[in-house]
Design an enzyme around this catalytic site. Structure first.
Site, mmCIF file in Angstrom:
data_model
loop_
_atom_site.group_PDB
_atom_site.id
_atom_site.type_symbol
_atom_site.label_atom_id
_atom_site.label_comp_id
_atom_site.label_asym_id
_atom_site.label_seq_id
_atom_site.Cartn_x
_atom_site.Cartn_y
_atom_site.Cartn_z
ATOM 1 N N ASP A 1 47.051 34.673 45.498
ATOM 2 C CA ASP A 1 48.234 35.316 44.892
ATOM 3 C C ASP A 1 49.347 34.308 44.567
ATOM 4 O O ASP A 1 50.520 34.548 44.918
ATOM 5 C CB ASP A 1 48.834 36.377 45.847
ATOM 6 C CG ASP A 1 47.813 37.316 46.458
ATOM 7 O OD1 ASP A 1 46.840 37.655 45.769
ATOM 8 O OD2 ASP A 1 48.003 37.712 47.630
ATOM 9 N N GLU B 1 47.801 46.479 40.658
ATOM 10 C CA GLU B 1 48.679 45.683 41.542
ATOM 11 C C GLU B 1 49.021 44.368 40.843
ATOM 12 O O GLU B 1 48.681 44.166 39.684
ATOM 13 C CB GLU B 1 47.983 45.416 42.887
ATOM 14 C CG GLU B 1 46.708 44.606 42.769
ATOM 15 C CD GLU B 1 45.935 44.486 44.083
ATOM 16 O OE1 GLU B 1 46.328 45.068 45.110
ATOM 17 O OE2 GLU B 1 44.901 43.784 44.086
#
Ligand code: FUB
Length: 322
Positions: A15, A221
């Site tokens: 991420d 997301e």
């Protein structure tokens, strides 16, 4: 297009949120590790307990690991699972926004503050009031700061409507508008929402909201916002269909019109990214699970150049390079 490269083969990082601060690229990833928690649809196996910060002064150069900058045990409201984070700079201070479950196993967004981009970051006593779900991304525009957040399934967004918790989790029907990210302006001190989070609308080319059944394209997301040639690019992961997609709007709140896929599926379940300009070129930072032989909870961060077409659309990148 140049090949992608792994940024830190020594450890598992995912991420990656990249920003240019003080002339360098700073990268704020999640820190994966083998915690032994079994895999499930809630993502319990993503059981991260700290964050590192990295920097680069040359995109092809050596990466600096600034070490641990925030740990679960230092956060007063901590339950478990330090998921995606992002950092913004205002008036010489650095604010790290992170997602973590509180002591009742509900995801909230927290803030931690530092005098430098490489920490350490000191957490606030409590999560951001009214915050929920995961994956904060903070974007500055004309002196205002906007926070984008949300994630379905393990990210718990399906438990809320209009910023209120539901009695029980519920997804819209397949033909109904998809659950989407939220966006709110931040307060002057960067520690609170300055307004009720708003729904981030992603429309198709006919002006209709993407539907929940459009799993190849709808929001799941991993919100990210960047600006290119005066337009606002909202990008995100489609989760269970593993694409990184984007949509373009005229202002930070949207609505945004769906454009296409930025990155096709990578090896691994999750896909999550950031987009940043450095020394006149654009880069996609993301992760995959090639180095861990496909273990979804052990991800490695990468960078690849991102290119635009003359009309402002983004050239699609293959998640699995030939
Ligand atoms: O790293 C934990 C979670 O996995 C992130 O918050 C999601 O976006 C997915 O990448």
């Amino acid at each position: 297009m140049k090949k992608s490269r792994y940024l830190f083969p020594q450890d598992y990082m995912a991420d990656p949120s990249a920003h240019v601060f003080q002339g360098k690229i700073y990268i704020y990833p999640s820190h994966d590790w083998e915690s032994g928690v079994p895999e499930n649809d809630n993502g319990d196996h993503f059981n991260m307990k700290d964050y590192h910060v990295f920097s680069l002064s040359d995109i092809d150069g050596e990466i600096t690991d600034h070490g641990v900058v925030l740990k679960v045990e230092d956060i007063p409201w901590a339950g478990r699972q330090l998921w995606d984070n992002d950092v913004a700079c205002k008036n010489g201070k650095y604010y790290l926004y992170f997602s973590m479950k509180d002591k009742t196993d509900i995801f909230r967004l927290g803030v931690a503050v530092s005098e430098t981009p490489y920490g350490p970051f000191v957490p606030q006593e409590n999560p951001i009031k009214g915050s929920y779900s995961i994956d904060p991304c903070v974007f500055e525009d004309n002196g205002e700061y906007y926070i984008y957040f949300g994630g379905i399934w393990g990210g718990q967004l399906q438990r809320y409507r209009n910023n209120k918790a539901l009695e029980s989790a519920a997804f819209p029907g397949d033909n109904e508008p998809a659950l989407s990210a939220k966006v709110a302006r931040l307060s002057n001190n960067m520690l609170e929402f300055a307004e009720e989070p708003r729904e981030l609308l992603i429309l198709d080319k006919h002006g209709k909201p993407l539907t929940q059944g459009n799993t190849e394209h709808r929001f799941f997301e991993a919100s990210w916002m960047h600006k290119y040639n005066g337009k606002y690019y909202f990008s995100y992961s489609t989760g269970d269909t593993h694409n990184l997609c984007y949509a373009i709007g005229d202002n930070p709140y949207g609505p945004f019109t769906f454009q296409g896929v930025i990155l096709t599926p990578v090896v691994g379940w999750t896909t999550h990214h950031s987009i940043v300009e450095y020394k006149g070129k654009w880069y996609l930072f993301h992760h995959d699970c090639v180095p861990s032989d496909g273990k979804t909870w052990l991800r490695s961060m990468k960078v690849v150049e991102l290119e635009y077409n003359a009309d402002g659309t983004i050239k699609m990148i293959e998640g699995i390079e030939k």
